[in-house]
Design an enzyme around this catalytic site. Structure first.
Site, PDB file in Angstrom:
ATOM      1  CG  HIS A   1      15.232  79.448  72.644  1.00 26.02           C
ATOM      2  ND1 HIS A   1      15.938  78.453  72.016  1.00 26.02           N
ATOM      3  CD2 HIS A   1      15.260  80.523  71.798  1.00 26.02           C
ATOM      4  CE1 HIS A   1      16.374  78.893  70.847  1.00 26.02           C
ATOM      5  NE2 HIS A   1      15.961  80.129  70.686  1.00 26.02           N
TER       6      HIS A   1
ATOM      7  CB  CYS B   1      14.469  78.707  67.845  1.00 23.92           C
ATOM      8  SG  CYS B   1      14.548  80.479  67.436  1.00 23.92           S
TER       9      CYS B   1
END
Length: 502
Positions: A426, A342
């Site tokens: 994630h 991310c």
């Protein structure tokens, strides 16, 4: 039973509210009770995306798993995500609605959110036998009581009985229990049914005289003394206690399958978010995970992870100031593994245009991946499913940055160049087959004789942990008394403890 409830409050932050709430949920569902967790307002950088695409606190997602129900936005209607400079992003019913200072939020906006929060709780109570609510911080934060929507404000609105949890391992728990009660207004004290001691070490008979005196002083009983248990801080709201890593490292762990261990260094970037991504790595026998903030700590690492962050530009500056950026560039040139997740993925790219998160405009990335990132005002919230390294992968996405991948090998939604990987996903390492394939690649690139265990199941380990929480409640709390509280509410006629708050 229908519509029963309980609020688990705490004498302090990190007293154990999250894990006690999860433990009560697991104990109840094992009894056949249809139960749901709830936290009206959460402040955390660790969040999760529900199946309907709503962002909620990861602790509430964990509690929903403990209750064996699908997490929804109803379980955490307000999420505050700190962004530095005394401001937070306000997420309402799973969607961001703007940035706000602490003064602005507690002064005005919090009042406006009270009715929606109560409505979410009542909707859950209408569809479940019981709702176990988690408070925030302490209910005795008298400076915030007027606008409270997560502790006694919600308890009084919904007539919920309250059990106050205290961490005895820190010391001073009797003063905390008494002081917390004595600082509440009479109407709030009426709902405080008693206490729960957490993290006790030693002979409980030595504690009993103090509990008797506490009852004499407050007229409120203690519903249990939970022993100190290692590795139960699963999916913490914040801090550097990586949950499953703690459980595995502090319990008996199988030795490495191969000849070598694998060392993972996680850059402890500012505003680090979803650091639970590395829990699944730490669940593997022979994988050692640690957080680092100095370049020399990368020297013996077989894999370096640059994790998610709520401040990608700030994290980039930090990496450069600390000399970690140069160390990462050397690793990439030497073909030594690096994984960006991310915000960490964004930092590894070539260029960032950010008029949203930091408002810094054009910023150079580390240039390790052929990616250009533009920050959009609309946040991406998704639960993608894909394939990488020949294995099925599930994950979740929470980001404003939109990546334009201009080269490299495809890797989930990101890319790979040599031994440098980057993705917005994630949770991808929780997919067992993919995690094992990824670790084999890392070991090969690092020249380690490391072999992933063939049977490690992250999901099974998580279930074992949640069952341990349920066992703690079942074995060390007065469950009959807790059930009466949930069904009937706080006992009538609880005495007032002076001085009370206005």
């Amino acid at each position: 039973m229908r519509g029963g409830g309980l609020l688990v409050a705490g004498t302090t932050s990190d007293a154990g509210k999250s894990v006690v709430t999860a433990g009560i949920c697991r104990w109840l569902v094992r009894r056949g009770v249809k139960v749901a967790p709830f936290k009206g307002q959460n402040m955390s950088l660790n969040s999760f995306v529900t199946r309907e695409g709503a962002e909620i606190g990861r602790a509430q997602a964990m509690q929903a798993q403990a209750a064996r129900v699908e997490p929804t936005a109803l379980m955490n209607p307000v999420l505050l995500k700190p962004g530095g400079d005394r401001s937070s992003q306000v997420v309402l019913m799973g969607r961001p609605v703007g940035e706000m200072s602490a003064r602005g939020y507690h002064g005005n906006r919090q009042k406006e959110l009270f009715e929606p929060v109560v409505a979410c709780l009542e909707e859950l109570r209408a569809t479940h036998d019981a709702v176990i609510c988690e408070g925030a911080g302490s209910p005795a934060e008298i400076n915030l009581r007027r606008t409270d929507i997560v502790n006694m404000g919600i308890a009084r609105a919904a007539r919920l009985p309250v059990v106050v949890v205290g961490d005895i391992d820190r010391g001073g728990v009797f003063a905390q229990f008494f002081g917390t009660t004595a600082l509440l207004a009479p109407e709030d004290q009426e709902l405080v049914a008693g206490y729960l001691v957490n993290k006790f070490r030693g002979d409980v008979t030595l504690l009993e005289p103090g509990l008797d005196m506490l009852y004499g002083l407050t007229g409120r009983r203690t519903f249990g003394v939970l022993p100190y248990a290692h590795g139960l801080g699963i999916d913490e709201e914040d801090g550097l206690r990586v949950s499953l890593r703690g459980a595995v490292r502090e319990s008996v762990v199988a030795p490495p399958v191969g000849a070598d261990v694998l060392r993972v260094a996680v850059c402890a970037v500012p505003l680090m978010s979803n650091f639970t991504d590395v829990d699944a790595l730490a669940a593997e026998p022979g994988v050692v995970v640690r957080f680092v903030d100095r370049p020399e700590e990368l020297a013996d690492a077989d894999l370096v992870v640059v994790p998610g962050t709520r401040g990608t530009v700030k994290a980039l500056a930090w990496l450069r100031e600390r000399g970690l950026a140069a160390a990462l560039a050397r690793r990439a040139a030497e073909g030594r593994p690096v994984l960006g997740i991310c915000g960490g993925f964004q930092a590894l790219g070539e260029h960032i245009e950010d008029e949203v998160e930091s408002k810094a405009g054009a910023v150079d990335g580390l240039g390790l991946l052929p990616v250009r990132v533009r920050f959009a005002r609309e946040k991406t919230l998704a639960r993608p499913v894909g394939e990488a390294l020949g294995e099925r992968v599930e994950g979740y996405e929470i980001h404003h940055g939109v990546a334009d991948v201009r080269g490299g090998e495809p890797f989930l939604d990101g890319c790979r160049v040599g031994a440098v990987w980057g993705t917005h996903w994630h949770g991808s390492l929780e997919s067992d087959g993919f995690r094992r394939a990824f670790l084999r690649e890392v070991a090969a690139a690092a020249g380690r004789a490391f072999v992933p265990a063939p049977d490690t199941s992250f999901g099974a380990l998580r279930e074992e942990q949640l069952d341990r929480l349920g066992d703690l409640i079942e074995e060390h709390a007065d469950t009959d008394a807790l059930l009466r509280l949930i069904e009937e509410g706080a006992p009538k006629g609880l005495p007032f403890v002076p001085p009370g708050a206005p």
